[in-house]
Design a protein around this motif. Structure first.
Motif, PDB file in Angstrom:
ATOM      1  N   ASN A   1     -17.263   5.969 -34.177  1.00 57.63           N
ATOM      2  CA  ASN A   1     -16.778   4.654 -34.610  1.00 57.63           C
ATOM      3  C   ASN A   1     -15.259   4.591 -34.761  1.00 57.63           C
ATOM      4  N   ASP A   2     -14.553   5.545 -34.163  1.00 58.14           N
ATOM      5  CA  ASP A   2     -13.088   5.507 -34.215  1.00 58.14           C
ATOM      6  C   ASP A   2     -12.571   4.746 -32.996  1.00 58.14           C
ATOM      7  N   TYR A   3     -12.384   3.454 -33.182  1.00 57.60           N
ATOM      8  CA  TYR A   3     -11.904   2.586 -32.108  1.00 57.60           C
ATOM      9  C   TYR A   3     -10.380   2.497 -32.086  1.00 57.60           C
ATOM     10  N   TRP A   4      -9.716   3.177 -33.024  1.00 51.25           N
ATOM     11  CA  TRP A   4      -8.284   2.986 -33.232  1.00 51.25           C
ATOM     12  C   TRP A   4      -7.473   4.266 -33.081  1.00 51.25           C
ATOM     13  N   GLY A   5      -8.104   5.418 -32.869  1.00 55.47           N
ATOM     14  CA  GLY A   5      -7.379   6.685 -32.796  1.00 55.47           C
ATOM     15  C   GLY A   5      -6.983   7.203 -34.165  1.00 55.47           C
ATOM     16  N   LEU A   6      -7.618   6.705 -35.195  1.00 56.90           N
ATOM     17  CA  LEU A   6      -7.268   7.069 -36.565  1.00 56.90           C
ATOM     18  C   LEU A   6      -7.600   8.517 -36.903  1.00 56.90           C
TER      19      LEU A   6
END
Length: 162
Positions: free
Chosen positions: A109-114
């Protein structure tokens, strides 16, 4: 979900304190004709530089937010609505991941590269594994953090040898 301040505090326990990493979350009410929707803003600073800024870093020229690796059409529901919890849930998932799995786990669920940024700042990851991480990441913010981590490690090594 716990309050943001409690989650933030737990995250700070695993972040290298020598790199001046800060993460913030604010939810602004966006008032419309029919309803009020929450608009989250998550941002990470290293020193005074903002290295991650959601939603700003994830919008196109027309103001459409990239959501789940695609741009949302103009007629879609308010694009950030579910991201209020998704980003906090991702941080919670990262914190709860055993240290042995941090570098190999795929955070679906990491769609942001966080999680790459969190890995780079995680004090539980030592120099040898940081070397592996540096070679595998393309995330600009994570690379900046890794550079600072290596700098502080080198400074600490110099102080120890003297």
């Amino acid at each position: 979900m716990k309050k943001w301040s409690k989650l933030q505090k737990e995250l700070y326990l695993i972040i290298d304190g020598k790199i001046d990493f800060q993460i913030h979350c604010v939810v602004y009410p966006m008032r419309g004709d029919r309803a009020t929707s929450p608009c989250p803003r998550y941002w990470i600073t290293i020193g005074k530089e903002i290295v991650f800024d959601y939603p700003k870093d994830f919008t196109d020229r027309n103001g459409h937010v990239q959501h789940h690796n695609r741009f949302v059409s103009e007629d879609a529901n308010y694009p950030y609505y579910c991201d209020v919890s998704l980003i906090s849930n991702l941080i919670r998932e990262y914190i709860d991941t055993p240290v042995t799995d941090i570098l190999t786990r795929k955070f679906e669920n990491d769609y942001w590269g966080l999680t790459d940024i969190l890995r780079a700042a995680d004090k539980r990851i030592g120099k040898r594994r940081l070397d592996e991480l540096r070679d595998s990441l393309n995330n600009e913010a994570a690379q900046k953090i890794l550079k600072l981590r290596f700098k502080t490690l080198a400074e600490n090594n110099t102080v120890t040898k003297e």
